[in-house]
Design an enzyme around this catalytic site. Sequence first.
Site, PDB file in Angstrom:
ATOM      1  N   LEU A   1       0.812  -1.226   0.000  1.00  0.00           N
ATOM      2  CA  LEU A   1       0.000   0.000   0.000  1.00  0.00           C
ATOM      3  C   LEU A   1       0.847   1.279   0.000  1.00  0.00           C
ATOM      4  O   LEU A   1       0.352   2.344   0.369  1.00  0.00           O
ATOM      5  CB  LEU A   1      -1.022   0.008   1.149  1.00  0.00           C
ATOM      6  CG  LEU A   1      -2.073  -1.113   1.091  1.00  0.00           C
ATOM      7  CD1 LEU A   1      -3.050  -0.997   2.270  1.00  0.00           C
ATOM      8  CD2 LEU A   1      -2.859  -1.093  -0.226  1.00  0.00           C
TER       9      LEU A   1
ATOM     10  N   PHE B   1       2.624  -7.598 -10.236  1.00  0.00           N
ATOM     11  CA  PHE B   1       2.578  -6.190 -10.645  1.00  0.00           C
ATOM     12  C   PHE B   1       3.455  -5.306  -9.758  1.00  0.00           C
ATOM     13  O   PHE B   1       3.816  -4.213 -10.169  1.00  0.00           O
ATOM     14  CB  PHE B   1       1.137  -5.659 -10.548  1.00  0.00           C
ATOM     15  CG  PHE B   1       0.169  -6.323 -11.482  1.00  0.00           C
ATOM     16  CD1 PHE B   1       0.057  -5.901 -12.801  1.00  0.00           C
ATOM     17  CD2 PHE B   1      -0.630  -7.371 -11.051  1.00  0.00           C
ATOM     18  CE1 PHE B   1      -0.831  -6.509 -13.670  1.00  0.00           C
ATOM     19  CE2 PHE B   1      -1.528  -7.988 -11.910  1.00  0.00           C
ATOM     20  CZ  PHE B   1      -1.629  -7.555 -13.224  1.00  0.00           C
TER      21      PHE B   1
ATOM     22  N   ALA C   1       5.745  -2.999  -8.141  1.00  0.00           N
ATOM     23  CA  ALA C   1       6.970  -2.334  -8.614  1.00  0.00           C
ATOM     24  C   ALA C   1       6.821  -0.838  -8.410  1.00  0.00           C
ATOM     25  O   ALA C   1       5.691  -0.325  -8.370  1.00  0.00           O
ATOM     26  CB  ALA C   1       7.189  -2.600 -10.101  1.00  0.00           C
TER      27      ALA C   1
ATOM     28  N   TYR D   1      14.679   2.365 -14.020  1.00  0.00           N
ATOM     29  CA  TYR D   1      13.380   1.677 -14.017  1.00  0.00           C
ATOM     30  C   TYR D   1      13.377   0.570 -15.079  1.00  0.00           C
ATOM     31  O   TYR D   1      13.065  -0.586 -14.790  1.00  0.00           O
ATOM     32  CB  TYR D   1      12.251   2.686 -14.285  1.00  0.00           C
ATOM     33  CG  TYR D   1      10.935   2.030 -14.589  1.00  0.00           C
ATOM     34  CD1 TYR D   1      10.225   1.364 -13.601  1.00  0.00           C
ATOM     35  CD2 TYR D   1      10.404   2.057 -15.882  1.00  0.00           C
ATOM     36  CE1 TYR D   1       9.021   0.736 -13.892  1.00  0.00           C
ATOM     37  CE2 TYR D   1       9.201   1.440 -16.169  1.00  0.00           C
ATOM     38  CZ  TYR D   1       8.511   0.776 -15.176  1.00  0.00           C
ATOM     39  OH  TYR D   1       7.329   0.144 -15.467  1.00  0.00           O
TER      40      TYR D   1
ATOM     41  N   PHE E   1       6.218  18.540 -22.812  1.00  0.00           N
ATOM     42  CA  PHE E   1       7.664  18.375 -22.694  1.00  0.00           C
ATOM     43  C   PHE E   1       8.292  18.145 -24.063  1.00  0.00           C
ATOM     44  O   PHE E   1       8.423  17.013 -24.512  1.00  0.00           O
ATOM     45  CB  PHE E   1       7.997  17.213 -21.764  1.00  0.00           C
ATOM     46  CG  PHE E   1       7.569  17.417 -20.338  1.00  0.00           C
ATOM     47  CD1 PHE E   1       7.685  18.664 -19.727  1.00  0.00           C
ATOM     48  CD2 PHE E   1       7.064  16.360 -19.593  1.00  0.00           C
ATOM     49  CE1 PHE E   1       7.292  18.845 -18.403  1.00  0.00           C
ATOM     50  CE2 PHE E   1       6.676  16.540 -18.270  1.00  0.00           C
ATOM     51  CZ  PHE E   1       6.787  17.774 -17.675  1.00  0.00           C
TER      52      PHE E   1
ATOM     53  N   ASP F   1      13.118  10.825 -22.556  1.00  0.00           N
ATOM     54  CA  ASP F   1      11.919  10.506 -23.339  1.00  0.00           C
ATOM     55  C   ASP F   1      12.287  10.149 -24.775  1.00  0.00           C
ATOM     56  O   ASP F   1      12.732  11.021 -25.529  1.00  0.00           O
ATOM     57  CB  ASP F   1      10.983  11.726 -23.397  1.00  0.00           C
ATOM     58  CG  ASP F   1      10.004  11.777 -22.247  1.00  0.00           C
ATOM     59  OD1 ASP F   1       9.783  10.739 -21.600  1.00  0.00           O
ATOM     60  OD2 ASP F   1       9.451  12.868 -21.998  1.00  0.00           O
TER      61      ASP F   1
END
Length: 324
Positions: A32, A72, A74, A140, A207, A284
């Site tokens: 949580l 899931f 992460a 990541y 961006f 990006d």
Amino acid sequence: MILVTGGAGYIGSHYVLYAHQRGEQLLVLDNLAYGHKESLPSDVPLIVGDMGDKSLLDSIFTTYKINAVVHFAAYAYVGESVTAPAKYYANNTVATLAVLNAMRDHDVRQFVFSSTCATYGNPSYVPMDEKHPQNPINPYGESKYFVERILKSYDHAYGMRYTALRYFNAAGADPEGSIGESHDPETHLIPLVQQTAMGKRDSISIFGTDYDTPDGTCIRDYIHILDLAQAHALALEKMRAGELSAIYNLGCEKGYSVREVISACEKAANRSIPYQEMQRRAGDPPRLVASAAKAKNELGWKPVYEDLEEIIQHAWNWETNRKY
Ligand code: UFG
């Protein structure tokens, strides 16, 4: 019973909803830190704890008849992963290893893994298929890539069957509006644009407007969260039927620019949304678009909500009536 780690998070909770509606017995493990217990059906048990906690995992695998894990849990803030890589490797890689070791020790051999297009890094071609080279450009992506490598070794050594699902940009919400996206802080484009439309933010920052794309802004492949959920269910079905490990991209195979997303949000909200043109955000890639042919052919995956406007409408319904 299926153990769903991170089942109270954005993507995990939509899988829980989907699988629960189809009669699966589920047990959620979530610390949580970012998840919301309100996102879970009241009759799905939740264990609040850390997936890296070996004794907790041992007690879960001893107490419940777990036969598969859908994983899931992460951390998923790309920017934060650059400044706090230790957090990402410790949680996304090392704690995942604890889950895999507990599975091995308790003879559970089916694992569905939330991987990401961030394991590819900068595209050398688009649409990107699963054979695209993997050169993550942030911790990541690295943290998820390492798990993919570990899975390959664990399959070979311990017969651990896995399906790694490389998501492109997860978006949208349950069409009924019962659950949706709720990150704190929020960094994702669609909720930020919609919160701007609601007046919760002054403007949305674009961006980068000088990319080599038709309108100068970045292009992404937005995939509906329930279509992601469907793919997890299919992956598990295949493994239950004895299929070998596999890796699939999940995307709509269509790219939309930041400006196109803003326009679609304006249409759903029926108002214009103020924006500011800013510098590029570090890390990006200009264009990420999936080839999802493999998932369609081999998994029988059929995305239901492929229209960006529909994805955005579901997100808008949630954003304007959010429950958490
Ligand atoms: N963007 C803006 N303004 C914003 C936020 C985002 O212009 O305020 C742009 C980004 O620069 C990017 C696009 O909108 O071009 C989408 O950005 P998101 O932050 O919504 O999502 P990302 O494309 O960065 O998603 C990435 C990877 C996923 C990964 C996810 C983790 O593509 O694989 O980060 O959060 F899972």
